[in-house]
Design a protein around this motif. Structure first.
Motif, PDB file in Angstrom:
ATOM      1  N   GLY B  47       3.038   5.998   1.667  1.00 56.67           N
ATOM      2  CA  GLY B  47       1.742   6.337   1.086  1.00 56.67           C
ATOM      3  C   GLY B  47       1.226   5.261   0.166  1.00 56.67           C
ATOM      4  O   GLY B  47       1.266   4.090   0.507  1.00 56.67           O
ATOM      5  N   ALA B  48       0.788   5.651  -1.053  1.00 57.90           N
ATOM      6  CA  ALA B  48       0.093   4.730  -1.955  1.00 57.90           C
ATOM      7  C   ALA B  48       0.913   3.481  -2.246  1.00 57.90           C
ATOM      8  O   ALA B  48       2.087   3.547  -2.566  1.00 57.90           O
ATOM      9  CB  ALA B  48      -0.220   5.433  -3.260  1.00 57.90           C
ATOM     10  N   GLY B  49       0.269   2.328  -2.139  1.00 57.75           N
ATOM     11  CA  GLY B  49       0.929   1.083  -2.469  1.00 57.75           C
ATOM     12  C   GLY B  49       1.651   0.439  -1.305  1.00 57.75           C
ATOM     13  O   GLY B  49       2.168  -0.666  -1.421  1.00 57.75           O
ATOM     14  N   LEU B  50       1.666   1.123  -0.170  1.00 58.55           N
ATOM     15  CA  LEU B  50       2.451   0.633   0.959  1.00 58.55           C
ATOM     16  C   LEU B  50       1.941  -0.707   1.466  1.00 58.55           C
ATOM     17  O   LEU B  50       2.717  -1.600   1.751  1.00 58.55           O
ATOM     18  CB  LEU B  50       2.390   1.668   2.085  1.00 58.55           C
ATOM     19  CG  LEU B  50       3.393   1.488   3.212  1.00 58.55           C
ATOM     20  CD1 LEU B  50       4.801   1.589   2.674  1.00 58.55           C
ATOM     21  CD2 LEU B  50       3.173   2.542   4.279  1.00 58.55           C
ATOM     22  N   HIS B  51       0.661  -0.838   1.568  1.00 61.82           N
ATOM     23  CA  HIS B  51       0.103  -2.099   2.049  1.00 61.82           C
ATOM     24  C   HIS B  51      -0.941  -2.600   1.066  1.00 61.82           C
ATOM     25  O   HIS B  51      -2.069  -2.866   1.411  1.00 61.82           O
ATOM     26  CB  HIS B  51      -0.546  -1.906   3.432  1.00 61.82           C
ATOM     27  CG  HIS B  51       0.416  -1.371   4.432  1.00 61.82           C
ATOM     28  ND1 HIS B  51       1.475  -2.109   4.890  1.00 61.82           N
ATOM     29  CD2 HIS B  51       0.482  -0.177   5.049  1.00 61.82           C
ATOM     30  CE1 HIS B  51       2.159  -1.383   5.773  1.00 61.82           C
ATOM     31  NE2 HIS B  51       1.575  -0.206   5.875  1.00 61.82           N
TER      32      HIS B  51
END
Lengths: 171, 60
Positions: B47-51
């Motif tokens: 989720g958040a921050g993955l890419h």
């Protein structure tokens, strides 16, 4: 802790704890907007999530943890004597630690969307539901434990009770 | 941790009565939940921050 101080600390603790849950619900509402197909809505939602997280949820979490520690250490409940207090403490510390670690990611995504646009942040398309819903579940679990206070002394609490009972019998 | 008074604890003497059943159930449920979350993270990403193009977050 005198009864008056204890009552004041309890009110502060309740307000901070319930405020934490309310702020997480607001965060979830923004999270729903963050999975929108409209880029402007997504950008605004992530900016809102970063603001609510950093300026509302984090202070409430830290305040709730501190007042919870004060309440347990300043009352006969203690910190390690009852399982429900111990589990509440562990869950609150866990939730606060994950929150503090995760907010940098949310802030970075909000900043990236502001700087480079939504299309540059593909990884945030699914929102942040694992953290927001997971956090809410943990907080509700702590609330249930604190209201029902299920019975059960830890081995440490049991030994303390025996020592206290023997002192009372001798005295 | 909302606490008012220290009522509700069993009084008694002698040996420790053991870990309450609700604590054991809670522990088993927690372990099961952790396993499910770990599997979900490994299978579906985080989720958040993955890419995150700015390099913040977990960097997964």
């Amino acid at each position: 802790m005198s009864p008056a101080v204890r009552k004041l600390a309890l009110i502060v603790h309740l307000v901070l704890s319930m405020g934490w849950i309310g702020a997480v619900l607001a965060y979830i509402a923004l999270d729903v907007a963050a999975v929108s197909t409209d880029h402007e809505t997504m950008r605004m939602a992530w900016a809102g999530m970063a603001l609510v997280g950093s300026w509302v949820i984090v202070p409430l979490a830290i305040g709730s943890l501190i007042t919870g520690l004060m309440m347990s250490l300043g009352t006969p409940w203690g910190l390690f004597r009852h399982y429900w207090v111990l589990i509440s403490l562990v869950l609150t510390i866990f939730a606060t630690a994950v929150l503090l670690e995760h907010m940098s990611s949310v802030q970075a995504i909000a900043d990236a969307m502001q700087a480079m646009g939504v299309s540059a942040t593909q990884g945030s398309r699914g929102g942040d539901f694992m953290h927001s819903i997971g956090g809410l579940v943990v907080l509700l679990l702590v609330a249930v434990l604190n209201v029902y206070k299920p019975r059960g002394l830890t081995p440490y609490g049991w030994r303390r009770r025996l020592v206290s009972a023997s002192k009372t019998a001798e005295g | 941790m909302h606490m008012t008074t220290a009522g509700g604890a069993p009084s008694g003497h002698g040996d420790y009565p053991g870990t309450p059943r609700w604590v054991k159930v809670f522990a088993v449920a927690t372990v099961a939940l952790v396993v499910v979350v770990v599997v979900l993270v490994l299978v579906g990403g985080h989720g958040a921050g993955l890419h995150n193009p700015l390099g913040g977050g977990h960097g997964g």
